[in-house]
Design a protein around this motif. Structure first.
Motif, PDB file in Angstrom:
ATOM      1  N   SER A  63       0.810  -1.228   0.000  1.00 39.50           N
ATOM      2  CA  SER A  63       0.000   0.000   0.000  1.00 39.50           C
ATOM      3  C   SER A  63       0.839   1.273   0.000  1.00 39.50           C
ATOM      4  O   SER A  63       0.316   2.376  -0.078  1.00 39.50           O
ATOM      5  N   ILE A  64       2.175   1.117   0.068  1.00 42.09           N
ATOM      6  CA  ILE A  64       3.035   2.315   0.105  1.00 42.09           C
ATOM      7  C   ILE A  64       3.404   2.707  -1.316  1.00 42.09           C
ATOM      8  O   ILE A  64       3.876   1.884  -2.100  1.00 42.09           O
ATOM      9  N   SER A  65       3.182   3.977  -1.639  1.00 39.34           N
ATOM     10  CA  SER A  65       3.452   4.476  -2.986  1.00 39.34           C
ATOM     11  C   SER A  65       4.477   5.604  -2.876  1.00 39.34           C
ATOM     12  O   SER A  65       4.247   6.575  -2.149  1.00 39.34           O
ATOM     13  N   LEU A  66       5.625   5.458  -3.555  1.00 43.13           N
ATOM     14  CA  LEU A  66       6.726   6.413  -3.393  1.00 43.13           C
ATOM     15  C   LEU A  66       7.259   6.883  -4.735  1.00 43.13           C
ATOM     16  O   LEU A  66       7.017   6.263  -5.776  1.00 43.13           O
ATOM     17  N   PHE A  67       8.031   7.972  -4.713  1.00 40.89           N
ATOM     18  CA  PHE A  67       8.788   8.394  -5.881  1.00 40.89           C
ATOM     19  C   PHE A  67      10.078   9.045  -5.405  1.00 40.89           C
ATOM     20  O   PHE A  67      10.333   9.111  -4.207  1.00 40.89           O
ATOM     21  N   GLU A  68      10.909   9.532  -6.362  1.00 38.77           N
ATOM     22  CA  GLU A  68      12.281  10.018  -6.112  1.00 38.77           C
ATOM     23  C   GLU A  68      13.182   8.812  -5.803  1.00 38.77           C
ATOM     24  O   GLU A  68      13.120   8.204  -4.725  1.00 38.77           O
TER      25      GLU A  68
END
Lengths: 218, 227
Positions: A63-68
């Motif tokens: 459920s964790i959504s990240l970027f960079e």
């Protein structure tokens, strides 16, 4: 069952390959979902929901959504601390601090000039964009000064943050790969004895060889 | 033994660490580095930071450079005291703090830094600010802040409904920007403006802003040096 970890983006992207290298070093299973940038898939609403700047990669772990990419790498190392290469982000606070220091040096001092050169020398020709000789010269000079600092450091230490390969070294792989293997400016690295030795060592790691293979077949 | 921070209170990168130390309620000694005399390029300083930049933190045997690495180290080491800047007890929140710290580093900073440089540093060399550089970077910064505007209309702060190290990292450069005509880039965006007013009014932020006097008291001193 599909791996819970998903990376969205093309393997040719330097930032995407940074995350892939980290996942492979940490022995974390993942699914790579290609994003066709020439078709503008990274600017479509579904992608923007995951990455509001419309850049690759986007990343999901359940459920964790990240970027960079550098944030993603740090997250992977923290969550999967006991998997794969346990030294990648240090096993104690002092080691981690040194790795963060050189990861910041990569992000602040190495990436801007090397990234500009990768764009001008490797990507612009493919995209039929005219090269800017002034920018190339300026960034070559800037990168040279940074590599002079690295030359001294790598004469005192096997890797940037210490005696072990770390996330700080890993973060340099994508841009350097393009410059050394894909342009005629590789001598910026190979003409410096310690930097050349370091490049040879970090680029021979199995994890990076796998990423390069993915880039060739992707 | 107290921490030693080598730098200058008016420098954005030193200020960033000072703010973090105060939020964590950690004692430290500020060892001044004379930037105008080029002390950061002298051999004794280069031995601490080969890139010749402030700040440098000394904590016992550890010497650390790069302000964002220093602040992350402090926030982690002193996670049980002062304000919770990293959300270390919640994996999802901690991950989002890391994301927005990188956004500051990779999207915000490259656009704002040249603007502040033109307004504050260039005039000290007896040259007028380059309006083309300012305008070009204001356009870039505007695009970044449009995304912040959208984000801050759904969360109170960048990483979520909690102030974190990600917001803190924006303080020093924005503090300087707000004293110039370029402040409109913040003021024109209601959620960004509200966020800025909130984070800059924290007692620690206000205290640090008092030290951010680059271009004020020094101008006369520097002009004298340049003559």
């Amino acid at each position: 069952m599909a791996a819970p970890v998903k990376v969205y983006g093309p393997t040719l992207s330097t930032a995407v390959s940074r995350v892939l290298a980290c996942l492979i070093e940490k022995d974390v299973d993942f699914q790579l979902i290609p994003i066709n940038m020439s078709k503008g898939e990274h600017k479509k609403p579904d992608f923007i929901k995951m990455q509001p700047f419309g850049q690759v990669p986007a990343f999901q772990d359940e459920s964790i959504s990240l970027f960079e990419s550098r944030a993603i790498c740090r997250y992977i190392c923290d969550k999967y601390a006991d998997k794969g290469n346990k030294e990648l982000y240090g096993t104690n606070p002092l080691a981690k601090a040194s790795i963060d220091q050189w990861l910041e040096a990569e992000g602040q001092s190495f990436n801007p000039p090397s990234g500009a050169l990768v764009f001008q020398l490797a990507f612009a020709p493919r995209m039929k964009i005219p090269q800017d000789e002034g920018l190339i010269k300026q960034n070559q000079e800037k990168l040279g000064k940074v590599l002079d600092v690295y030359e001294k450091r790598l004469g005192e230490s096997r890797f940037l943050a210490g005696d072990e390969f770390s996330l700080a070294d890993l973060s340099h792989l994508p841009n350097t790969q393009y410059l050394v293997a894909g342009t005629d400016r590789g001598e910026l690295f190979t003409s410096r004895k310690n930097v050349g030795r370091w490049w040879s060592e970090i680029s021979s790691r199995e994890s990076w060889k796998k990423v390069v293979q993915m880039q060739k077949s992707g | 033994m107290a921490l030693k921070l080598h730098g200058s209170a008016m420098s954005t990168s030193t200020s960033l660490v000072i703010i973090c130390l105060h939020e964590k309620e950690v004692d430290f000694e500020l060892v001044p580095v004379d930037l105008f005399a080029g002390e950061q390029k002298q051999p004794h300083f280069l031995a601490k930071n080969p890139f010749g930049q402030v700040p440098v933190l000394e904590d016992g045997d550890l010497t650390l450079f790069e302000s964002r690495a220093i602040s992350a180290y402090i926030a982690e080491k002193f996670k049980e005291t002062g304000y919770d800047l990293l959300r270390h007890q919640n994996l999802q929140e901690a991950a989002l703090v890391k994301v927005w710290m990188e956004v500051e580093s990779q999207q915000f900073h490259p656009a704002i830094a040249p603007i502040v440089y033109q307004f504050y540093v260039v005039p000290l060399k007896g040259v007028s600010p380059d309006q083309a550089i300012i305008d070009d970077n204001l356009e870039k910064l505007g695009k970044v802040l449009d995304i912040y505007e959208a984000r801050l209309s759904s969360t109170k702060y960048l990483a979520g409904d909690f102030y974190s190290l990600a917001d803190l990292h924006h303080l020093p450069y924005t503090c300087y920007l707000m004293k110039t005509t370029a402040a409109s880039v913040i003021n024109e965006r209601p959620h960004v403006k509200a966020w800025w007013e909130d984070i800059s009014c924290r007692p620690v932020s206000k205290k640090a802003a008092e030290g951010m006097t680059f271009g004020e008291k020094c101008t006369l001193k520097i002009k004298a040096l340049l003559l």
